[in-house]
Design a protein around this motif. Structure first.
Motif, PDB file in Angstrom:
ATOM      1  N   MET A   1      69.994   8.708  24.837  1.00  0.00           N
ATOM      2  CA  MET A   1      68.094   8.941  24.997  1.00  0.00           C
ATOM      3  C   MET A   1      68.418   9.347  23.027  1.00  0.00           C
ATOM      4  SD  MET A   1      67.244  12.240  27.512  1.00  0.00           S
ATOM      5  CE  MET A   1      65.028  12.060  27.500  1.00  0.00           C
ATOM      6  N   PRO A   2      66.771   9.258  22.377  1.00  0.00           N
ATOM      7  CA  PRO A   2      66.924   8.789  20.985  1.00  0.00           C
ATOM      8  C   PRO A   2      66.765  10.563  21.082  1.00  0.00           C
ATOM      9  CG  PRO A   2      65.295   8.261  21.737  1.00  0.00           C
ATOM     10  CD  PRO A   2      66.136   8.337  23.064  1.00  0.00           C
ATOM     11  N   LYS A   3      67.447  10.967  19.890  1.00  0.00           N
ATOM     12  CA  LYS A   3      67.538  12.831  19.300  1.00  0.00           C
ATOM     13  C   LYS A   3      66.040  13.050  18.553  1.00  0.00           C
ATOM     14  CE  LYS A   3      72.423  13.285  17.924  1.00  0.00           C
ATOM     15  NZ  LYS A   3      73.000  13.657  16.539  1.00  0.00           N
ATOM     16  N   SER A   4      65.476  14.145  18.975  1.00  0.00           N
ATOM     17  CA  SER A   4      64.512  14.586  18.820  1.00  0.00           C
ATOM     18  C   SER A   4      64.466  16.010  17.903  1.00  0.00           C
ATOM     19  CB  SER A   4      63.568  15.057  19.902  1.00  0.00           C
ATOM     20  OG  SER A   4      63.760  15.818  20.524  1.00  0.00           O
ATOM     21  N   GLU A   5      63.758  15.870  16.556  1.00  0.00           N
ATOM     22  CA  GLU A   5      63.696  17.197  16.055  1.00  0.00           C
ATOM     23  C   GLU A   5      62.227  18.181  16.397  1.00  0.00           C
ATOM     24  OE1 GLU A   5      64.372  15.641  11.999  1.00  0.00           O
ATOM     25  OE2 GLU A   5      66.317  16.218  11.923  1.00  0.00           O
ATOM     26  N   ASP A   6      62.273  19.195  15.982  1.00  0.00           N
ATOM     27  CA  ASP A   6      61.327  20.355  16.511  1.00  0.00           C
ATOM     28  C   ASP A   6      61.691  20.767  15.086  1.00  0.00           C
ATOM     29  OD1 ASP A   6      60.289  19.259  18.373  1.00  0.00           O
ATOM     30  OD2 ASP A   6      62.149  20.861  19.831  1.00  0.00           O
ATOM     31  N   TRP A   7      60.044  20.855  14.368  1.00  0.00           N
ATOM     32  CA  TRP A   7      60.120  22.415  13.333  1.00  0.00           C
ATOM     33  C   TRP A   7      59.865  23.155  13.193  1.00  0.00           C
ATOM     34  CZ3 TRP A   7      60.787  20.761   8.729  1.00  0.00           C
ATOM     35  CH2 TRP A   7      60.085  19.315   7.938  1.00  0.00           C
ATOM     36  N   VAL A   8      60.748  24.565  13.339  1.00  0.00           N
ATOM     37  CA  VAL A   8      60.607  25.643  13.710  1.00  0.00           C
ATOM     38  C   VAL A   8      59.195  26.462  12.954  1.00  0.00           C
ATOM     39  CG1 VAL A   8      61.971  28.065  14.052  1.00  0.00           C
ATOM     40  CG2 VAL A   8      62.722  26.046  14.338  1.00  0.00           C
ATOM     41  N   LEU A   9      59.509  26.228  11.042  1.00  0.00           N
ATOM     42  CA  LEU A   9      58.367  26.606  10.182  1.00  0.00           C
ATOM     43  C   LEU A   9      58.188  24.654   9.918  1.00  0.00           C
ATOM     44  CD1 LEU A   9      60.083  29.994   8.919  1.00  0.00           C
ATOM     45  CD2 LEU A   9      58.033  29.613  10.386  1.00  0.00           C
ATOM     46  N   LYS A  10      56.574  25.195   9.253  1.00  0.00           N
ATOM     47  CA  LYS A  10      56.132  24.560   8.774  1.00  0.00           C
ATOM     48  C   LYS A  10      54.937  25.225   7.998  1.00  0.00           C
ATOM     49  CE  LYS A  10      55.913  19.514   8.279  1.00  0.00           C
ATOM     50  NZ  LYS A  10      57.390  18.883   7.410  1.00  0.00           N
ATOM     51  N   ASN A  11      54.851  24.558   6.272  1.00  0.00           N
ATOM     52  CA  ASN A  11      53.778  24.802   5.722  1.00  0.00           C
ATOM     53  C   ASN A  11      53.589  25.878   5.824  1.00  0.00           C
ATOM     54  OD1 ASN A  11      53.422  21.917   5.272  1.00  0.00           O
ATOM     55  ND2 ASN A  11      52.151  21.652   7.108  1.00  0.00           N
ATOM     56  N   VAL A  12      53.871  27.165   5.203  1.00  0.00           N
ATOM     57  CA  VAL A  12      54.537  28.204   5.311  1.00  0.00           C
ATOM     58  C   VAL A  12      54.837  28.848   3.631  1.00  0.00           C
ATOM     59  CG1 VAL A  12      55.788  30.454   5.492  1.00  0.00           C
ATOM     60  CG2 VAL A  12      55.166  28.818   7.355  1.00  0.00           C
ATOM     61  N   GLY A  13      53.886  29.658   3.596  1.00  0.00           N
ATOM     62  CA  GLY A  13      54.166  29.361   1.642  1.00  0.00           C
ATOM     63  C   GLY A  13      53.641  31.173   2.102  1.00  0.00           C
ATOM     64  N   PHE A  14      54.270  32.598   1.047  1.00  0.00           N
ATOM     65  CA  PHE A  14      53.796  33.214   0.534  1.00  0.00           C
ATOM     66  C   PHE A  14      53.773  34.111  -0.330  1.00  0.00           C
ATOM     67  CE2 PHE A  14      56.878  33.906   3.863  1.00  0.00           C
ATOM     68  CZ  PHE A  14      57.398  35.243   3.167  1.00  0.00           C
ATOM     69  N   ASP A  15      53.369  34.670  -1.438  1.00  0.00           N
ATOM     70  CA  ASP A  15      54.297  36.125  -2.189  1.00  0.00           C
ATOM     71  C   ASP A  15      54.578  36.625  -1.697  1.00  0.00           C
ATOM     72  OD1 ASP A  15      54.718  34.029  -4.221  1.00  0.00           O
ATOM     73  OD2 ASP A  15      52.350  34.007  -4.973  1.00  0.00           O
ATOM     74  N   VAL A  16      55.606  37.799  -2.527  1.00  0.00           N
ATOM     75  CA  VAL A  16      56.087  38.975  -1.916  1.00  0.00           C
ATOM     76  C   VAL A  16      56.164  39.906  -3.620  1.00  0.00           C
ATOM     77  CG1 VAL A  16      56.715  41.232  -0.829  1.00  0.00           C
ATOM     78  CG2 VAL A  16      56.535  38.377   0.364  1.00  0.00           C
ATOM     79  N   PHE A  17      55.249  40.760  -3.513  1.00  0.00           N
ATOM     80  CA  PHE A  17      55.663  40.871  -4.861  1.00  0.00           C
ATOM     81  C   PHE A  17      56.568  42.113  -4.971  1.00  0.00           C
ATOM     82  CE2 PHE A  17      51.355  38.991  -5.142  1.00  0.00           C
ATOM     83  CZ  PHE A  17      51.410  38.859  -5.856  1.00  0.00           C
ATOM     84  N   PRO A  18      57.228  42.535  -6.259  1.00  0.00           N
ATOM     85  CA  PRO A  18      57.754  43.773  -5.965  1.00  0.00           C
ATOM     86  C   PRO A  18      57.344  45.560  -4.977  1.00  0.00           C
ATOM     87  CG  PRO A  18      58.256  42.632  -8.099  1.00  0.00           C
ATOM     88  CD  PRO A  18      56.816  41.798  -7.437  1.00  0.00           C
ATOM     89  N   GLY A  19      58.067  45.958  -4.490  1.00  0.00           N
ATOM     90  CA  GLY A  19      57.908  47.687  -4.533  1.00  0.00           C
ATOM     91  C   GLY A  19      56.650  46.857  -3.314  1.00  0.00           C
ATOM     92  N   GLU A  20      56.343  46.148  -2.446  1.00  0.00           N
ATOM     93  CA  GLU A  20      55.211  45.562  -1.363  1.00  0.00           C
ATOM     94  C   GLU A  20      56.129  45.795  -0.187  1.00  0.00           C
ATOM     95  OE1 GLU A  20      51.616  43.542  -0.836  1.00  0.00           O
ATOM     96  OE2 GLU A  20      53.117  42.124  -1.922  1.00  0.00           O
ATOM     97  N   ALA A  21      55.447  45.937   0.832  1.00  0.00           N
ATOM     98  CA  ALA A  21      55.410  46.453   2.235  1.00  0.00           C
ATOM     99  C   ALA A  21      55.331  44.613   3.496  1.00  0.00           C
ATOM    100  CB  ALA A  21      55.577  47.411   2.406  1.00  0.00           C
TER     101      ALA A  21
END
Length: 377
Positions: free
Chosen positions: A1-21
């Motif tokens: 059988m041909p191998k298949s791939e699943d994307w666990v994460l896709k098009n995820v983007g963000f900023d976390v700034f110093p001292g932020e929670a």
């Protein structure tokens, strides 16, 4: 059988700034733990880039990297060395790590004899022995006793006050809302919401409750708050008001005042069993009190289209001064996750003022009495 791939994460983007929670939430398989491992550097992204500035400490899996044949002390020395600390730095922190973990004689016994809670204690003590620029915490702290959870979160709060950036995954609403500045919701590997913790959790709950043919509505209120409403529509709340001790509708009540929450409901389609749930939340979205008519044995049966019902909920406003909101839920069983007819956040907002009682701090008024006695009398 041909191998298949699943994307666990896709098009995820963000900023976390110093001292932020920032808190991450989502159902199992959403990609939360994978994302944390990418940030921590234990996994490499297939594509895209991650920029991290500063030293990172991560608690991703209980005892990850521990050698089960080594003692806790030996694992601390080994793990801290892998983190880049010199032997002198490790020796200087070793007694504090042992003290914080509080596992007594077990610290010098093999890790294979540890419970999961003991491993969590040692792992957290190592990761936080040196204040990091960025602290990453997965669900690890949900394991173990309540005492150590409180102790751990106190240390996290201390780090935050000193400027540490916090990235945390937790299903505990109160944890995210009490610690985090914002929350990010992941769903099947995609980032679907980024905002204030209360708003994101409300949206998350609506998604969980959503069933076939149900609707999800987002509305920004005049106050700036975002109201989330979902449900299949067989029943709906048509009116909700708060009455003060005088019997008049009000938006402001005094600490301890006798009040009545009045909720009117209309049925649009026959329902075999109808349950009303309600909760009172503080300004951060943490539930101060909540229950439903399933638990009070007041289930409405055989409700027909066109029927109307009125619920009167009587209680004393034993809350601290501040702003509160009411959430309502119409469903058919113990929780709204089975059949969600209507879920409505911010259904009502009211304020509590302290005009008659002595000054106190906290979310609840206990009406406590203090007795002072001199020894021998």
């Amino acid at each position: 059988m041909p191998k298949s791939e699943d994307w666990v994460l896709k098009n995820v983007g963000f900023d976390v700034f110093p001292g932020e929670a920032v808190g991450f939430l989502g159902q199992n398989g959403a990609g939360k733990s994978t994302l944390l491992k990418l940030i921590a550097g234990t996994l490499t992204a297939t594509e895209g880039s991650i920029q991290v500035n500063g030293r990172v400490a991560a608690i991703l899996e209980l005892g990850m990297g521990f050698n089960s044949d080594l003692t806790g002390r030996e694992n601390v020395i080994h793990t801290a060395g892998l983190m880049g600390f010199s032997r002198s730095e490790i020796n200087a922190a070793l007694s504090e790590i042992e003290s914080f973990a509080e596992i007594g004689k077990h610290f010098d016994q093999p890790v294979r004899t540890y419970s999961s809670g003991m491993q969590a204690r040692v792992a957290f003590a190592i990761a936080t022995a040196y204040r990091p620029d960025i602290l990453i915490v997965d669900e690890a702290l949900s394991v173990g006793d309540t005492y150590f959870q409180h102790k751990s979160f106190n240390r996290i709060r201390e780090f935050r006050e000193k400027g540490t950036t916090l990235i945390i995954v937790s299903h505990d609403r109160s944890t995210i809302q009490s610690i985090c500045d914002r929350a990010i919701l992941l769903d099947r590997g995609c980032m679907i919401k980024d905002g204030e913790p209360e708003e994101v959790f409300d949206f998350y709950n609506a998604i969980i409750a959503e069933k076939e043919n149900s609707t999800l509505m987002i509305k920004r209120l005049p106050s700036g708050k975002v109201q989330t409403k979902s449900g299949t529509g067989e029943a709906q709340v048509t009116e909700i008001v708060l009455l003060g001790d005088s019997g008049a509708v009000t938006e402001t009540v005094a600490v301890g005042e006798k009040v009545e929450l009045r909720i009117k409901i209309k049925i649009h389609k026959q329902i075999d069993e109808l349950v009303l749930g309600y909760g009172i939340k503080d300004r951060l979205g943490q539930v101060m009190y909540g229950t439903n008519s399933w638990h009070t044995n007041q289930i409405i049966t055989n409700a027909r289209a066109g029927d109307e019902y009125e619920f009167k909920i009587l209680f004393n406003a034993n809350f601290g001064a501040g702003s509160y909101s009411v959430v309502t839920a119409l469903h058919n069983r113990e929780t709204h996750l089975n059949a969600n007819y209507e879920w409505r956040d911010l259904a009502l907002v009211f304020s509590v003022v302290n005009s008659n009682e002595h000054q106190f701090s906290g979310c609840n008024w206990l009406k406590a009495e203090m007795v002072v006695a001199q020894n021998g009398y």
